[in-house]
Design a protein around this motif. Structure first.
Motif, PDB file in Angstrom:
ATOM      1  N   ARG A  43      13.728   6.645 -13.895  1.00 21.93           N
ATOM      2  CA  ARG A  43      12.864   5.676 -13.201  1.00 21.93           C
ATOM      3  C   ARG A  43      11.608   6.351 -12.675  1.00 21.93           C
ATOM      4  O   ARG A  43      10.508   5.798 -12.756  1.00 21.93           O
ATOM      5  CB  ARG A  43      13.620   5.012 -12.040  1.00 21.93           C
ATOM      6  CG  ARG A  43      14.651   4.005 -12.473  1.00 21.93           C
ATOM      7  CD  ARG A  43      15.015   3.069 -11.327  1.00 21.93           C
ATOM      8  NE  ARG A  43      15.580   3.783 -10.187  1.00 21.93           N
ATOM      9  CZ  ARG A  43      16.883   4.011 -10.034  1.00 21.93           C
ATOM     10  NH1 ARG A  43      17.746   3.578 -10.955  1.00 21.93           N
ATOM     11  NH2 ARG A  43      17.327   4.644  -8.978  1.00 21.93           N
ATOM     12  N   ALA A  46       9.256   6.794 -15.565  1.00 20.93           N
ATOM     13  CA  ALA A  46       8.621   5.545 -15.976  1.00 20.93           C
ATOM     14  C   ALA A  46       7.447   5.199 -15.072  1.00 20.93           C
ATOM     15  O   ALA A  46       6.456   4.605 -15.516  1.00 20.93           O
ATOM     16  CB  ALA A  46       9.642   4.410 -15.968  1.00 20.93           C
ATOM     17  N   MET A 296       5.540  10.560 -18.908  1.00 22.80           N
ATOM     18  CA  MET A 296       6.884  10.228 -19.378  1.00 22.80           C
ATOM     19  C   MET A 296       7.073  10.781 -20.781  1.00 22.80           C
ATOM     20  O   MET A 296       6.160  10.715 -21.614  1.00 22.80           O
ATOM     21  CB  MET A 296       7.070   8.712 -19.390  1.00 22.80           C
ATOM     22  CG  MET A 296       8.468   8.246 -19.769  1.00 22.80           C
ATOM     23  SD  MET A 296       8.587   6.423 -19.720  1.00 22.80           S
ATOM     24  CE  MET A 296      10.344   6.206 -20.007  1.00 22.80           C
TER      25      MET A 296
END
Length: 318
Positions: A43, A46, A296
């Protein structure tokens, strides 16, 4: 997850002076440092996507592997059936060719075995440590580019791609500081030496002398890469890298000198992923332009039971 021990606190392999992380995640673990790529860290990664720009960091499968520049890099067969349906079959050599990820089956540490102390009988009996485990888990996280080639070039000390140059943890700290990178546990390191840029710029005739070169003999292929010292492995472990992706042929500096070979520490003893032969030139230019060296990263190896390696299918997303 309990805190990882420092490298200096890892158990010693008796009579060798080398340390291992075989018990850090419990008996039977075959993910190694990929255990650090938790949902929370995915997370976090991201959240680094700001512009939505995608970089394909793998060369074309048509690019020949440096060890076999005159050979067909892969085989692709298409079979057309009645009704227009077609099937394809592919074969890759050298555990994935250019832009590949090595699994924990790739190399062992002497008689002490593969990661976790597994022996050949263990690998023969089950697909343990195969690339399918990383494919199932997913290799997704925060990536950081350490552009050693760019860093040195800006200081008038360009790397020669065909000469051995050992990159130490101290130099990587200096590169990170100049780029404004602060390391986080679980990071996927992208190490740029400029080697793949050099190789991709060669004509086929220029690549021919690389064929059959041996890494540890006089006249063998030379290139810049990670230093082979135990202190460099300690630097990697203590900063908590999960995977190391490099743009050269073996991550570490070639030729291998003496008996130290970083692959045995990084894969077999520490369980840290290794990827090789990626291309970071376009990414490095973009990072230098916007000053952002974190992003990412997604890597999706093929789910091959017991696979020693695989094409990485890797993207960087900024």
């Amino acid at each position: 997850m309990t805190a990882r021990p420092a490298f200096a606190a890892l158990p010693l392999i008796e009579g060798t002076g080398e340390r291992h992380a075989w018990g850090v995640w419990g008996p039977g673990d075959d993910l190694g440092m990929l255990n650090l790529l938790t949902p929370e860290r995915v997370r976090r990664a991201a959240g680094l996507v700001r512009r939505g720009r995608v970089f394909n960091v793998e060369p074309s499968r048509a690019v020949p592997h440096p060890n076999r520049p005159g050979e067909t890099p892969y085989q692709h067969h298409t079979h057309v059936h009645r009704g227009g349906r077609s099937d394809t079959a592919d074969a890759f050599e050298l555990h994935g060719g250019v832009g590949h990820l090595d699994s924990l089956r790739h190399i062992r540490y002497r008689e002490f075995g593969y990661f976790g102390g597994r022996q050949e009988a263990d690998l023969d009996a089950t697909p343990v440590l195969g690339i399918q485990r990383w494919a199932e888990h997913g290799v997704v996280g925060r990536g950081v580019l350490l552009d050693v080639a760019g860093h040195l070039a800006r200081r008038g000390a360009s790397l020669a791609p065909d000469r051995r140059f050992a990159i130490t943890g101290e130099l990587l700290d200096a590169v990170a500081a100049a780029q404004g990178v602060v390391f986080e546990e679980g990071d996927i390191m992208l190490l740029r030496t400029g080697w793949m840029d050099w190789y991709l710029g060669m004509a086929p005739a220029q690549r021919a002398p690389l064929a059959g070169t041996v890494h540890n003999r006089e006249g063998g292929l030379e290139c810049p890469g990670l230093d082979a010292a135990q202190g460099t492995a300690a630097w990697l472990w203590d900063r908590g890298f999960s995977v190391l992706l490099a743009d050269n042929i073996a991550l570490e500096a070639m030729r291998v000198e003496g008996t130290e070979f970083q692959h045995r520490r990084i894969l077999a003893m520490l369980g840290m992923g290794i990827g090789e032969l990626f291309t970071f030139a376009e990414l490095a230019e973009d990072c230098a332009g916007d000053g952002v060296y974190e992003f990412m990263v997604t890597v999706k190896p093929l789910s091959i039971p017991g696979g020693v390696g695989s094409p990485a299918n890797a993207y960087v997303i900024k």
